[in-house]
Design an enzyme around this catalytic site. Structure first.
Site, PDB file in Angstrom:
ATOM      1  CB  CYS A   1      -0.928   0.011   1.201  1.00 19.60           C
ATOM      2  SG  CYS A   1      -0.072   0.233   2.776  1.00 19.60           S
TER       3      CYS A   1
ATOM      4  NE  ARG B   1      12.394  -1.141   1.618  1.00 20.62           N
ATOM      5  CZ  ARG B   1      12.636  -1.384   0.355  1.00 20.62           C
ATOM      6  NH1 ARG B   1      12.035  -2.353  -0.257  1.00 20.62           N
ATOM      7  NH2 ARG B   1      13.484  -0.651  -0.327  1.00 20.62           N
TER       8      ARG B   1
ATOM      9  CB  ALA C   1       4.034  -0.505   2.141  1.00 26.43           C
TER      10      ALA C   1
ATOM     11  CG  HIS D   1       7.585   4.402  -4.176  1.00 30.56           C
ATOM     12  ND1 HIS D   1       7.423   3.475  -5.169  1.00 30.56           N
ATOM     13  CD2 HIS D   1       7.855   3.710  -3.055  1.00 30.56           C
ATOM     14  CE1 HIS D   1       7.589   2.268  -4.656  1.00 30.56           C
ATOM     15  NE2 HIS D   1       7.846   2.379  -3.375  1.00 30.56           N
TER      16      HIS D   1
HETATM   17  S1  SF4 Z   1      -1.082  -1.532   5.975  1.00 29.38           S
HETATM   18 FE1  SF4 Z   1      -2.077   0.119   7.122  1.00 29.38          FE
HETATM   19  S2  SF4 Z   1      -1.876   1.921   5.811  1.00 29.38           S
HETATM   20 FE2  SF4 Z   1      -1.522   0.124   4.512  1.00 29.38          FE
HETATM   21  S3  SF4 Z   1      -3.546  -0.399   3.627  1.00 29.38           S
HETATM   22 FE3  SF4 Z   1      -3.275  -1.603   5.513  1.00 29.38          FE
HETATM   23  S4  SF4 Z   1      -4.278  -0.340   7.110  1.00 29.38           S
HETATM   24 FE4  SF4 Z   1      -3.885   1.002   5.384  1.00 29.38          FE
END
Ligand code: SF4
Lengths: 495, 72
Positions: free
Chosen positions: A62, A96, A65, A195
């Site tokens: 996402c 990572r 991330a 990014h």
């Molecule tokens: S990891 Fe966290 S920020 Fe990313 S989609 Fe899931 S809930 Fe949302």
């Protein structure tokens, strides 16, 4: 298995698509392609950077991330608050393997997880007060932190918190930069937008901090390494090569990076971009605003290293050009020995890759140096400009798959029968259980570095010990083995 | 009217980059490209055509400009 022809590859794609319902089939068909080197523009053969289909298993991450994990996370002397519930940050913590030097918890914070740990009441009443409190706590507990970034998780955008105003106010109070990043996970189709958002926040909140400050003494040989996240030490094994050829590396973005390195980047002469996908935005911005040219380079495998070092040297005077030649020559005995040792063991082995935004094309050269062939490649979150750059690197009639689904990837592997798969942790155990040698190519499977000449030696060793591991001959229980099985099992053939 | 960043390629050609769309194309031809003006209709290698009122004096690249889609 011999190389597949264009028709066979096309037929394979068709066959794999067969199980999907009509609509999904139509959509997925656009993401799978047979490589054709004569095509100039990838959009003619493959669609990318589109929303994944509901119901298929995608391997993407996402936006949070992309921002917290990739771009901001490795800035080691800042504290990055995972703003929202605890899970997003905790489950991705230190995954990572961005190496850094420093005392964790004292002046560097890379592997720690800072979160505002949202509870129900924060969702109902808003979390701005909590954020302000966290900033105070951080300032008290970690006085050596150079700044703070607020990495929004999904709920922040949904409940409409005003992290910008809190950040501005608190930044004045603690006299350190606080950077609000609107990288809520629901934005965009993959980590790629994260990014971009992170790049934009660096542009808006960091880059111009020292514009008026001329105290930094620059040299004509200043460069910045951008988009090298120092996975297992990658940036270090790259940096020494650049320094040996006479350049001065002013900043590393963002592996083992610091806030002040980022602030000094506008003063360099050339930006060197390793991961184009995640950092091209900021490089373009610096080119426009500060007139700093940028170029992509590739330090995987001796062929590409020599090519890249020479191309970099082209941008400078004779001193650096000689430097590049000197470096290439200095390491020649070393990498020739690596090739002499491993090439006979790896020659002709076939590899399928499925990684993030750069490696699916960048590592190809390193495999080729070892006599191996990449027969399929794909990206989780690439855009068309990445595929433009990939088509030329890949052989004709090889497979290209964008945002491949779990099912497609397995089917491709069953049919193409590669000797090695390079992909991520989520794919690793599936394929190992199928009996196919596998390397985790996001974090180098707890190994690395793979960049530079030093990295190439490690890369070659790792590929050898994976492919030629005796365990692949023991995939079947001994009592189930008949003499004929040995030849018939797909595993035995590849091991 | 997207914001377009125009920059020089290594081979001297011009690149047309739309950040919002992550679209990067080479410029095939520019209607007006003289010593004192740059602009007009711009055609890209993918065949799409864009328009900008000629700018004079010609801008120095890289720079961000606002283009319109050219009418067909
Ligand atoms: S990891 Fe966290 S920020 Fe990313 S989609 Fe899931 S809930 Fe949302």
């Amino acid at each position: 298995m011999a190389a597949m022809t264009r028709e066979e590859t096309q037929a394979l794609i068709q066959e794999v698509l067969e199980v999907y319902p009509e609509k999904a089939k139509k959509d997925r068909a656009k993401h799978l392609a047979v490589n054709d080197q004569s095509i100039e523009q990838s959009k003619k053969c493959i669609t990318s950077n589109r929303k994944s289909q509901p119901g298929v298993m995608t391997i993407r991450g996402c936006a949070y991330a992309g921002s917290k994990g990739v771009v901001w996370g490795p800035i080691k002397d800042m504290i990055h608050i995972s703003h929202g519930p605890v899970g997003c940050g905790q489950y991705s913590r230190a995954g990572r393997r961005n190496y850094y030097v420093g005392w964790t918890g004292v002046n560097t914070f890379g592997t720690m997880n800072f979160t505002s740990d949202f509870q129900e009441k924060d969702i109902v009443f808003g979390g701005d007060k909590k954020l302000a409190k966290i900033v105070d706590e951080i300032d008290q507990l970690f006085p050596l932190a150079k700044g703070i970034s607020v990495q929004s998780e999904c709920p922040i955008g949904l409940i409409g918190d005003d992290i910008e105003s809190v950040s501005k106010k608190k930044a004045k109070e603690i006299e350190k930069p606080i950077i609000p990043v609107r990288c809520e996970g629901f934005r965009g189709v993959s980590q790629s937008l994260g990014h971009h958002i992170a790049n934009d926040s660096i542009r808006d909140w960091v880059l111009h901090n020292r514009d008026g400050d001329t105290s930094f003494e620059s040299t004509p040989y200043d460069v910045a390494i951008i988009g090298d996240y120092n996975i297992g030490g990658d940036a270090w094994s790259s940096r020494i090569l650049l320094e040996e050829m006479g350049l001065r590396v002013v900043a590393q973005w963002s592996g083992d990076g610091t806030l002040s390195e980022m602030e000094l980047t506008p003063k360099v002469k050339l930006n060197l971009i390793h991961c184009y996908r995640s950092m091209n935005y900021i490089s373009r911005h610096m080119e426009e605003k500060y007139g700093i040219p940028w170029m992509e380079y590739n330090l995987f495998g001796p062929t590409k290293i020599a090519e890249s070092l020479r191309a970099i040297a082209e941008r400078f005077d004779d001193k650096i050009k000689e430097g590049a030649e000197r470096v290439i020559e200095k390491y020649q005995a070393q990498y020739d020995a690596v090739i002499a040792k491993y090439r006979p063991r790896l020659e002709g082995k076939r590899v399928m890759l499925y990684v993030g935004g750069l490696r699916p094309r960048h590592i190809i050269g390193a495999y080729e140096d070892l006599g191996m062939e990449v027969v399929g490649t794909g990206y989780e979150f690439a855009h068309n400009d990445d595929y433009d750059r990939t088509i030329k690197e890949m052989g004709n009639a090889t497979l290209l798959y964008d945002d491949v689904t779990g099912y497609e990837f397995e089917e491709f592997v069953k049919r193409v029968k590669p000797d090695l798969i390079g992909s991520g942790i989520k794919e690793k155990y599936i394929f190992q259980k199928m009996g196919v040698p596998f390397r985790q190519m996001h974090s180098w499977d707890y190994s690395g570095p793979y960049h530079g000449y030093d990295g190439f030696a490690i890369f070659a060793r790792d590929m050898d010990m994976t492919i030629n591991n005796p365990c692949w001959k023991s995939m079947q229980a001994p009592w189930l083995k008949s003499a004929a099985d040995d030849a018939a099992a797909p595993v035995a053939a590849s091991a | 009217m997207p914001n377009v960043m125009i920059r020089r390629k290594d081979d001297g050609g011009l690149l047309f980059y739309v950040a919002k769309k992550d679209m990067e194309e080479t410029i095939a031809s520019v209607e007006t490209d003289t010593a004192d003006a740059w602009g007009g209709e711009v055609e890209l290698t993918d065949g799409s055509r864009w328009y900008i009122d000629p700018i004079s004096p010609p801008p120095s690249f890289p720079t961000t400009l606002r283009f319109k889609r050219a009418e067909v």
